[in-house]
Design a protein around this motif. Structure first.
Motif, short mmCIF file in Angstrom:
data_model
loop_
_atom_site.label_atom_id
_atom_site.label_comp_id
_atom_site.label_asym_id
_atom_site.label_seq_id
_atom_site.Cartn_x
_atom_site.Cartn_y
_atom_site.Cartn_z
N GLY A 105 8.61 -16.32 -6.26
CA GLY A 105 7.61 -16.33 -7.32
C GLY A 105 6.21 -15.87 -7.00
O GLY A 105 5.07 -16.35 -7.46
N LYS A 106 6.06 -15.27 -5.76
CA LYS A 106 4.57 -14.72 -5.24
C LYS A 106 4.32 -13.45 -6.25
O LYS A 106 5.11 -12.62 -6.52
N PRO A 107 3.27 -13.49 -6.41
CA PRO A 107 2.73 -11.89 -7.21
C PRO A 107 2.77 -10.99 -6.16
O PRO A 107 2.56 -11.15 -4.89
N VAL A 108 3.34 -9.94 -6.57
CA VAL A 108 3.37 -8.77 -5.84
C VAL A 108 2.15 -7.64 -6.52
O VAL A 108 2.39 -7.35 -7.69
N TYR A 109 1.66 -7.19 -5.82
CA TYR A 109 0.41 -5.70 -6.19
C TYR A 109 0.86 -4.65 -5.41
O TYR A 109 1.28 -4.69 -4.27
N ALA A 110 0.65 -3.64 -5.98
CA ALA A 110 0.65 -2.21 -5.38
C ALA A 110 -0.34 -1.39 -5.84
O ALA A 110 -0.86 -1.35 -6.96
N VAL A 111 -0.79 -0.51 -4.69
CA VAL A 111 -1.81 0.35 -4.69
C VAL A 111 -1.20 1.65 -5.06
O VAL A 111 -0.24 2.26 -4.35
N PRO A 112 -1.50 2.44 -6.14
CA PRO A 112 -1.10 3.72 -6.53
C PRO A 112 -1.47 4.88 -5.52
O PRO A 112 -2.13 4.84 -4.85
N VAL A 131 1.11 -1.24 0.04
CA VAL A 131 0.06 -0.10 -0.03
C VAL A 131 1.00 1.21 0.19
O VAL A 131 0.61 2.14 -0.64
N GLU A 132 1.67 1.32 0.78
CA GLU A 132 2.76 2.33 0.93
C GLU A 132 4.12 1.81 1.09
O GLU A 132 4.44 1.11 2.28
N ALA A 133 5.13 2.40 0.60
CA ALA A 133 6.76 1.96 1.05
C ALA A 133 7.64 3.24 0.59
O ALA A 133 7.62 3.59 -0.41
#
Length: 68
Positions: free
Chosen positions: A61-68, A42-44
Motif C-alpha cells: 500500500g505504499k505510493p509508487v511514483y515514476a519519472v517519465p 526513475v528507470e526500469a
C-alpha cells in the motif's frame, strides 16, 4: 544518533551466513519497499528488480511514483 551518523545494515541473514545468490537481491527489494514511505522509479526494464520492488510497494500500500 549513532545510526543517523554512521548508517546501519538491515538483513534477514546473519553476517556469517551462506552466500544468498540472486534471490537475496529480490528479498532485499522487499525490505526496501517495506521500510520506505514511498517508491520513486526513475528507470526500469519491464522485467527487472525495480519492478519487483514496485510490486512489493503496491502490495504494502505504499505510493509508487515514476519519472517519465
Amino acid at each position: 544518533r549513532k545510526i543517523e551518523k554512521n548508517g546501519c545494515v538491515i538483513s534477514e541473514y546473519p553476517p556469517e551466513g551462506e552466500y544468498i545468490g540472486p534471490n537475496g537481491f529480490l528479498q532485499r527489494n522487499r525490505l526496501i519497499a517495506a521500510l520506505s514511505s514511498a517508491l520513486l522509479v526513475v528507470e526500469a526494464r519491464e522485467k527487472s528488480g525495480t519492478m519487483s520492488t514496485v510490486a512489493h510497494a503496491e502490495r504494502y500500500g505504499k505510493p509508487v511514483y515514476a519519472v517519465p
